[in-house]
Design a protein around this motif. Structure first.
Motif, PDB file in Angstrom:
ATOM      1  N   GLN A  38       0.843  -1.185   0.000  1.00 46.09           N
ATOM      2  CA  GLN A  38       0.000   0.000   0.000  1.00 46.09           C
ATOM      3  C   GLN A  38       0.881   1.239   0.000  1.00 46.09           C
ATOM      4  O   GLN A  38       1.647   1.456   0.946  1.00 46.09           O
ATOM      5  N   LYS A  42      -3.004   5.472  -1.756  1.00 47.83           N
ATOM      6  CA  LYS A  42      -3.520   4.455  -2.684  1.00 47.83           C
ATOM      7  C   LYS A  42      -4.086   3.276  -1.915  1.00 47.83           C
ATOM      8  O   LYS A  42      -3.795   3.082  -0.732  1.00 47.83           O
ATOM      9  N   GLU A  43      -4.890   2.486  -2.599  1.00 52.14           N
ATOM     10  CA  GLU A  43      -5.446   1.293  -1.992  1.00 52.14           C
ATOM     11  C   GLU A  43      -4.385   0.193  -1.962  1.00 52.14           C
ATOM     12  O   GLU A  43      -3.449   0.173  -2.764  1.00 52.14           O
ATOM     13  N   ARG A  44      -4.576  -0.726  -1.039  1.00 53.16           N
ATOM     14  CA  ARG A  44      -3.673  -1.869  -0.959  1.00 53.16           C
ATOM     15  C   ARG A  44      -3.835  -2.715  -2.213  1.00 53.16           C
ATOM     16  O   ARG A  44      -4.962  -2.936  -2.685  1.00 53.16           O
ATOM     17  N   GLU A  45      -2.722  -3.218  -2.734  1.00 55.08           N
ATOM     18  CA  GLU A  45      -2.774  -3.992  -3.969  1.00 55.08           C
ATOM     19  C   GLU A  45      -1.970  -5.282  -3.826  1.00 55.08           C
ATOM     20  O   GLU A  45      -1.022  -5.373  -3.055  1.00 55.08           O
ATOM     21  N   ARG A 108      -9.961 -13.147  -0.220  1.00 51.67           N
ATOM     22  CA  ARG A 108     -10.113 -12.696   1.161  1.00 51.67           C
ATOM     23  C   ARG A 108      -9.116 -13.479   1.997  1.00 51.67           C
ATOM     24  O   ARG A 108      -9.151 -14.702   2.045  1.00 51.67           O
ATOM     25  N   TRP A 112      -3.303 -11.431   8.469  1.00 45.98           N
ATOM     26  CA  TRP A 112      -2.410 -10.378   7.978  1.00 45.98           C
ATOM     27  C   TRP A 112      -1.316 -10.125   9.002  1.00 45.98           C
ATOM     28  O   TRP A 112      -1.560 -10.190  10.204  1.00 45.98           O
TER      29      TRP A 112
END
Length: 122
Positions: A38, A42-45, A108, A112
């Motif tokens: 991330q 920005k969004e996590r990718e 999903r 994490w």
């Protein structure tokens, strides 16, 4: 499964860095493992993933040919070798796990880890 990422730091463009993600528990080998990142604003990718069996790997187009994901189940560890890094690779990198996972882009995740900062200077 608890995950701990490490190995981040400051690297010059064109250089290399290896990230590690250590997992706890005897079931680590049953989890597909992924790296995500991330960048600020920005969004996590998705970056890369490796199947629970270790025989299949997947990569985002932006890192294909430069990054390599691997795992050592005896050490409960997954790695991300980053070569030819670019300033756009600057981000917080996270590892994550999904039970019996294979291709983890868009999946999903079950667990994490905390992230590790990678900064690439131009």
């Amino acid at each position: 499964v608890q995950l701990q990422a490490s190995g981040g730091g400051l690297v010059q463009a064109g250089g290399s860095l290896r990230l590690s993600c250590a997992g706890s528990g005897r079931t680590f080998s049953t989890y597909g493992m992924g790296w995500f990142r991330q960048a600020p604003g920005k969004e996590r990718e998705f970056v890369a993933s490796i199947s629970w069996s270790g025989d299949t790997t997947y990569y985002a187009d932006s890192v294909k040919g430069r990054f390599t994901i691997s795992r050592d189940n005896a050490k409960n560890t997954v790695y991300l070798q980053m070569n030819s890094v670019k300033p756009e690779d600057t981000a917080v990198y996270y590892c994550a796990a999904r039970w019996r996972g294979t291709d983890l882009a868009g999946a999903r995740m079950d667990y994490w880890g905390k992230g590790t900062q990678v900064t690439v200077s131009s």
